[in-house]
Write an enzyme that holds these catalytic residues in place. Structure first.
Site, PDB file in Angstrom:
ATOM      1  N   THR A 228       0.844  -1.205   0.000  1.00  0.00           N
ATOM      2  CA  THR A 228       0.000   0.000   0.000  1.00  0.00           C
ATOM      3  C   THR A 228       0.878   1.252   0.000  1.00  0.00           C
ATOM      4  OG1 THR A 228      -0.105  -0.047   2.418  1.00  0.00           O
ATOM      5  CG2 THR A 228      -1.945  -1.066   1.250  1.00  0.00           C
ATOM      6  N   ALA A 229       2.163   1.069  -0.300  1.00  0.00           N
ATOM      7  CA  ALA A 229       3.090   2.213  -0.216  1.00  0.00           C
ATOM      8  C   ALA A 229       3.307   2.841  -1.596  1.00  0.00           C
ATOM      9  CB  ALA A 229       4.394   1.771   0.428  1.00  0.00           C
ATOM     10  N   ARG A 230       4.187   2.272  -2.382  1.00  0.00           N
ATOM     11  CA  ARG A 230       4.418   2.759  -3.739  1.00  0.00           C
ATOM     12  C   ARG A 230       4.738   1.569  -4.625  1.00  0.00           C
ATOM     13  NH1 ARG A 230       2.148   6.653  -2.653  1.00  0.00           N
ATOM     14  NH2 ARG A 230       2.785   8.842  -2.753  1.00  0.00           N
TER      15      ARG A 230
ATOM     16  N   SER B 213      -5.884   6.160   0.827  1.00  0.00           N
ATOM     17  CA  SER B 213      -6.319   7.294   1.664  1.00  0.00           C
ATOM     18  C   SER B 213      -7.720   7.760   1.300  1.00  0.00           C
ATOM     19  CB  SER B 213      -5.334   8.450   1.503  1.00  0.00           C
ATOM     20  OG  SER B 213      -5.279   8.874   0.150  1.00  0.00           O
TER      21      SER B 213
ATOM     22  N   ASP C   5      -2.405  -2.101  -3.767  1.00  0.00           N
ATOM     23  CA  ASP C   5      -3.160  -0.844  -3.931  1.00  0.00           C
ATOM     24  C   ASP C   5      -2.381   0.151  -4.776  1.00  0.00           C
ATOM     25  OD1 ASP C   5      -5.341   0.968  -3.341  1.00  0.00           O
ATOM     26  OD2 ASP C   5      -3.991   2.020  -1.979  1.00  0.00           O
TER      27      ASP C   5
ATOM     28  N   HIS D 102      -5.266   2.400  -6.102  1.00  0.00           N
ATOM     29  CA  HIS D 102      -4.667   3.406  -5.212  1.00  0.00           C
ATOM     30  C   HIS D 102      -5.730   4.138  -4.382  1.00  0.00           C
ATOM     31  CE1 HIS D 102      -0.849   6.039  -4.677  1.00  0.00           C
ATOM     32  NE2 HIS D 102      -1.585   6.024  -3.566  1.00  0.00           N
TER      33      HIS D 102
ATOM     34  N   GLU E 178       1.448   3.894 -12.531  1.00  0.00           N
ATOM     35  CA  GLU E 178      -0.013   4.149 -12.442  1.00  0.00           C
ATOM     36  C   GLU E 178      -0.406   5.260 -13.400  1.00  0.00           C
ATOM     37  OE1 GLU E 178      -0.966   5.138  -8.390  1.00  0.00           O
ATOM     38  OE2 GLU E 178      -0.056   3.301  -7.629  1.00  0.00           O
TER      39      GLU E 178
HETATM   40  C1  8YV Z   1      -2.169   6.676  -0.402  1.00  0.00           C
HETATM   41  C2  8YV Z   1      -0.604   8.396  -0.952  1.00  0.00           C
HETATM   42  O1  8YV Z   1      -3.400   6.272  -0.282  1.00  0.00           O
HETATM   43  O2  8YV Z   1      -0.411  10.276   0.380  1.00  0.00           O
HETATM   44  C3  8YV Z   1       0.161   9.472  -0.327  1.00  0.00           C
HETATM   45  O3  8YV Z   1       1.367   9.536  -0.572  1.00  0.00           O
HETATM   46  O4  8YV Z   1      -0.209   7.770  -1.896  1.00  0.00           O
HETATM   47  C4  8YV Z   1      -1.911   8.116  -0.353  1.00  0.00           C
HETATM   48  O5  8YV Z   1      -2.872   8.895  -0.883  1.00  0.00           O
HETATM   49  C5  8YV Z   1      -1.063   5.854   0.092  1.00  0.00           C
HETATM   50  O6  8YV Z   1      -0.775   4.769  -0.586  1.00  0.00           O
HETATM   51  C6  8YV Z   1      -0.648   5.949   1.508  1.00  0.00           C
HETATM   52  O7  8YV Z   1       0.686   5.805   1.709  1.00  0.00           O
END
Ligand code: 8YV
Length: 323
Positions: free
Chosen positions: A240-242, A292, A266, A289, A271
């Site tokens: 869920t990071a990058r 958040s 995610d 994605h 992307e």
């Molecule tokens: C994500 C995001 O949902 O704020 C960020 O950097 O990418 C967010 O919107 C995310 O993946 C959270 O780390």
């Protein structure tokens, strides 16, 4: 551009209504009601008349773009915690203030991590596909058997704010927490977790691996073929990071050759043009994605970006200053 005593701020994307209302109240706001991704040339043209830019992770602020920003633009407040889309050294060199929104999306991201952990482990995508496609013939004792979280080891790569929020939830699910990062973190006693300085040692302890590292040139493709191979047979990977923290080739190979049990993703490299080989993989739960994407969190992120702008234009140091 109308002259105004208020600073002029460009919001590059459409933001939640309460955020746009506050932005428009405090500033001369240039909004993007159609939520069109502004091509860089157009963004730079609009920037001629603005004092600050409220950008998002879809605006790629590379060194040439930052160098081309009109001198009038003094601050870039990103609506995100991640800032890999902004070249911080280039911003520093240009004297551009950059801020992000740490903390605002910790819980939302930890929650979606569990959606993916559970969804991948319990084969939610396969079950839903079976049901919606009319293939479900009824309950059966051996149908779509998945894995449980309880009693398993949850490995967290990157024990920052979000990693710790995931660890806390993992404990509530009865999981043992292991983590890896540059150094051991001073964790509260109610968050028992085993630190592994060595990545191979860490990965061998991951029944579930959840990635929460920052994306930097050093962490790009961190989950490569070697590290996939170090995970136990049947391990489940969640990101869920990058997207670029994972080498797609290696993860796809691990999912299709049976070494990995499942994945929940995610975020993706490139992307929204993701590696199409993920699409037919039944044991991959894929989200666009959304980490958040709750009303509460997207408003909190916007307010946090506005707090930073407000501080800057009041002549104070913004709380979340990166450059
Ligand atoms: C994500 C995001 O949902 O704020 C960020 O950097 O990418 C967010 O919107 C995310 O993946 C959270 O780390």
């Amino acid at each position: 551009m109308a002259s105004s005593s208020k600073p002029i701020i460009l919001a590059t994307r459409k933001l939640p209504q309460p955020v746009e209302e506050r932005l428009s109240g405090a500033y001369e706001a240039i909004l993007n009601p159609d939520d069109r991704q502004l091509p860089i040339d157009e963004l730079l043209r609009i920037a001629e008349g603005v004092d600050g830019i409220l950008c998002t992770l879809t605006d790629k602020m590379t060194p040439p773009v930052i160098a081309a920003l009109p001198a009038r633009v003094k601050i870039l407040a990103t609506f995100s915690v991640g800032y890999d889309h902004i070249d911080i050294p280039a911003a520093k060199a240009r004297g551009l203030v950059v801020t992000n929104t740490p903390g605002a999306l910790t819980d939302a991201t930890a929650e979606i991590t569990f959606l993916l952990l559970l969804g991948a482990a319990r084969r939610a995508y396969e079950g839903e596909t079976m049901l919606r496609s009319g293939q479900w013939t009824g309950w059966a004792p051996t149908q779509l058997m998945g894995r449980q979280l309880h009693g398993k080891r949850l490995g967290i790569a990157g024990m920052g704010r979000i990693g710790q929020a995931v660890a806390k939830r993992g404990l509530a699910f009865g999981m043992a927490i292991h983590y890896h990062g540059r150094r051991a973190v001073d964790l509260p006693t109610e968050l028992p977790a085993t630190f592994h300085a060595d990545d191979a040692d860490f990965l061998a302890h991951c029944d579930y691996l959840s990635i929460h590292m920052a994306s930097t040139p050093e962490t790009r493709h961190w989950l490569n073929a070697r590290r996939v191979g170090l995970l136990p047979q049947g391990a489940i990977v969640v990101n869920t990071a990058r997207g670029d923290l994972v080498h797609d080739e290696a993860l796809i190979e691990g999912l299709t050759n049976g070494h990995l049990g499942a994945a929940g993703l995610d975020v993706f490299a490139g992307e929204p043009n993701i590696d199409a080989r993920y699409l037919p993989i039944p044991n991959a739960m894929l989200l666009p994605h959304l980490g958040s994407a709750t009303v509460q969190t997207r408003c909190a992120m916007g307010f946090r970006a506005l707090d930073n702008l407000d501080a800057y234009f009041a002549g104070k140091a913004p709380g979340d200053k990166l450059a």
